[in-house]
Design a protein around this motif. Structure first.
Motif, short mmCIF file in Angstrom:
data_model
loop_
_atom_site.label_atom_id
_atom_site.label_comp_id
_atom_site.label_asym_id
_atom_site.label_seq_id
_atom_site.Cartn_x
_atom_site.Cartn_y
_atom_site.Cartn_z
N LEU A 311 -37.44 2.45 -28.86
CA LEU A 311 -37.71 2.25 -30.28
C LEU A 311 -39.17 2.50 -30.65
CD1 LEU A 311 -35.58 -0.99 -30.80
CD2 LEU A 311 -34.92 1.37 -31.24
N ASN A 312 -39.97 2.90 -29.65
CA ASN A 312 -41.38 3.20 -29.86
C ASN A 312 -42.11 1.99 -30.45
OD1 ASN A 312 -43.59 4.92 -29.65
ND2 ASN A 312 -43.40 5.62 -31.77
N LEU A 313 -41.86 0.83 -29.85
CA LEU A 313 -42.43 -0.42 -30.33
C LEU A 313 -43.38 -1.02 -29.29
CD1 LEU A 313 -39.23 -1.97 -31.95
CD2 LEU A 313 -41.23 -1.10 -33.17
N GLU A 314 -44.55 -0.43 -29.14
CA GLU A 314 -45.59 -0.94 -28.26
C GLU A 314 -45.06 -1.24 -26.85
OE1 GLU A 314 -48.63 -1.03 -29.12
OE2 GLU A 314 -48.59 -0.94 -31.29
N PRO A 315 -44.49 -0.25 -26.15
CA PRO A 315 -43.90 -0.53 -24.83
C PRO A 315 -44.89 -1.07 -23.81
CG PRO A 315 -44.05 1.84 -25.21
CD PRO A 315 -44.35 1.17 -26.51
N THR A 316 -46.14 -0.59 -23.85
CA THR A 316 -47.12 -1.08 -22.87
C THR A 316 -47.47 -2.54 -23.13
OG1 THR A 316 -48.93 -0.21 -24.23
CG2 THR A 316 -48.10 1.20 -22.47
N LEU A 317 -47.58 -2.92 -24.40
CA LEU A 317 -47.86 -4.31 -24.74
C LEU A 317 -46.68 -5.20 -24.37
CD1 LEU A 317 -49.66 -6.45 -26.08
CD2 LEU A 317 -48.60 -5.84 -28.27
N VAL A 318 -45.47 -4.76 -24.70
CA VAL A 318 -44.26 -5.54 -24.40
C VAL A 318 -44.13 -5.76 -22.90
CG1 VAL A 318 -41.74 -5.51 -24.45
CG2 VAL A 318 -43.03 -4.86 -26.50
N SER A 319 -44.28 -4.69 -22.14
CA SER A 319 -44.11 -4.82 -20.69
C SER A 319 -45.20 -5.69 -20.08
CB SER A 319 -44.12 -3.43 -20.03
OG SER A 319 -45.31 -2.73 -20.35
N SER A 320 -46.44 -5.55 -20.57
CA SER A 320 -47.54 -6.36 -20.03
C SER A 320 -47.33 -7.84 -20.30
CB SER A 320 -48.87 -5.90 -20.64
OG SER A 320 -49.14 -4.55 -20.34
N LEU A 321 -46.91 -8.18 -21.52
CA LEU A 321 -46.67 -9.58 -21.86
C LEU A 321 -45.52 -10.16 -21.04
CD1 LEU A 321 -47.14 -9.47 -25.75
CD2 LEU A 321 -48.70 -10.44 -24.06
N HIS A 322 -44.49 -9.36 -20.81
CA HIS A 322 -43.37 -9.83 -20.00
C HIS A 322 -43.77 -10.05 -18.54
CE1 HIS A 322 -39.67 -10.22 -22.29
NE2 HIS A 322 -40.07 -9.21 -23.05
N ILE A 323 -44.59 -9.17 -18.02
CA ILE A 323 -45.05 -9.34 -16.63
C ILE A 323 -45.86 -10.63 -16.50
CG2 ILE A 323 -46.63 -8.41 -14.90
CD1 ILE A 323 -45.68 -5.62 -15.73
#
Length: 349
Positions: A311-323
């Protein structure tokens, strides 16, 4: 068996590409997920644990890493306090739902708690047996939880946001437009990520290593202007969806059915809480609501990161926060379990 697995994965990629062509939200991921669920319920569960699953996670992690910009690290610093707040509430939710599950069912306290631990499904299932919990029931509940979120979150986002959001992430260069050197480096990154995980295992390690290695390679080893071909990320999402969906098979359904109505109620609590938690994170950070939802929902880090890519919704931010969420969770988990064990001992005296 190998031929059946290859046919399933090929069908997942084909269905994912069709869903993406039809501009369904996170079409690649949903196509793979639906394919896996249908196969698991109609045929039988095919096991993709081990290096096949890790390779797909590495592919997704490295793909996100190639997209990362150095400014992401400054952003993470801005969001650390809202993340700590939402993470604390999420862990409290897990403990509360575990208590309710213990009260409403005949599950023992440890099994009930591990069923409701918010995230890190593979690691939680493995740890649950070490502490004496029924890992079959834990696996059934976590599989259902992740399948539910991966299936419903993209649809929810698609229904509550502009109609073209699902197609934004499909743009990307064709494979022929990317040099063989870049594709070769990307392949090496995937292999190194998998090897590194098996040398140094940490929660969400494959995704974490892929992010770091992909970031280093994309900024200091090769130069790419328009990112990697969208078919690479899309295929990774479809394969991940199939490997997650196949876990929801008939034995899992029957195990969940043993718990009965409380399982549905608790999963409903999970979903409603996730919507409210995202609203809180959105208010505290100023991020869009859908990005906040993907960043805080207690589902798989790789699955939500894949949805963010689609969805092109900040994938790097999403993945970093989840990690960060998963790492903090597993640092705190032994303390919670010891506290629970002490409470159980006091009650039995």
């Amino acid at each position: 068996m190998k031929r059946t697995k290859l046919l399933l994965l090929a069908a997942a990629v084909l269905t994912g590409s069709l869903f993406s062509y039809l501009q369904l939200p996170a079409g690649w991921l949903l196509g793979g997920l639906v394919t896996g669920i249908v196969c698991g319920m109609a045929y039988k569960r095919l096991v993709f644990d081990g290096w096949p699953f890790r390779t797909v996670l590495a592919l997704i992690g490295c793909n996100i890493g190639f997209m990362m910009e150095p400014g992401i690290f400054a952003l993470l610093g801005q969001y650390i306090f809202p993340l700590i707040l939402t993470l604390s509430l999420t862990m409290a939710l897990g403990a509360g739902l575990g208590w309710l599950m213990n009260r409403w069912t005949d599950l023992d306290p440890l099994t009930a708690y591990f069923c409701c631990v918010p995230g890190g499904a593979s690691e939680v299932i493995g740890l649950s047996s070490d502490y004496g919990a029924d890992n079959r029931m834990v696996a059934a509940f976590h599989t259902t939880r992740i399948t539910l979120f991966v299936l419903t979150v993209p649809i929810f986002i698609g229904l509550t946001t502009p109609a073209d959001i699902g197609s934004i992430g499909s743009a990307g260069p064709a494979v022929s437009e990317v040099s063989p050197a870049v594709m070769g480096v990307f392949g090496i990154c995937v292999v190194v990520t998998v090897l590194l995980y098996y040398l140094y295992k940490v929660p969400a390690g494959t995704l974490f290593y892929g992010l770091i290695i992909g970031f280093i390679a994309g900024h200091w080893v090769v130069t790419i202007d328009n990112g990697l071909p969208s078919v690479i990320g899309g295929s990774g999402q479809a394969l991940l969806g199939a490997m997650v969906g196949i876990r929801f098979d008939r034995p899992t359904f029957y195990k969940l059915k043993e718990i009965g109505r409380p399982s549905a109620v608790l999963l409903g609590f999970y979903f409603i809480f996730s919507l409210l938690l995202a609203l809180m994170f959105h208010a505290a950070t100023g991020l869009s609501y859908v990005t906040s939802l993907l960043s805080t929902v207690p589902a798989g880090a790789a699955e939500m990161s894949s949805t963010a890519i689609a969805l092109n919704l900040e994938p790097t931010l999403v993945s970093s926060l989840h990690i960060i969420r998963v790492l903090v969770l597993f640092i705190c988990l032994p303390f919670f379990v010891r506290l629970l064990q002490k409470l159980i001992q006091k009650q039995s005296v």
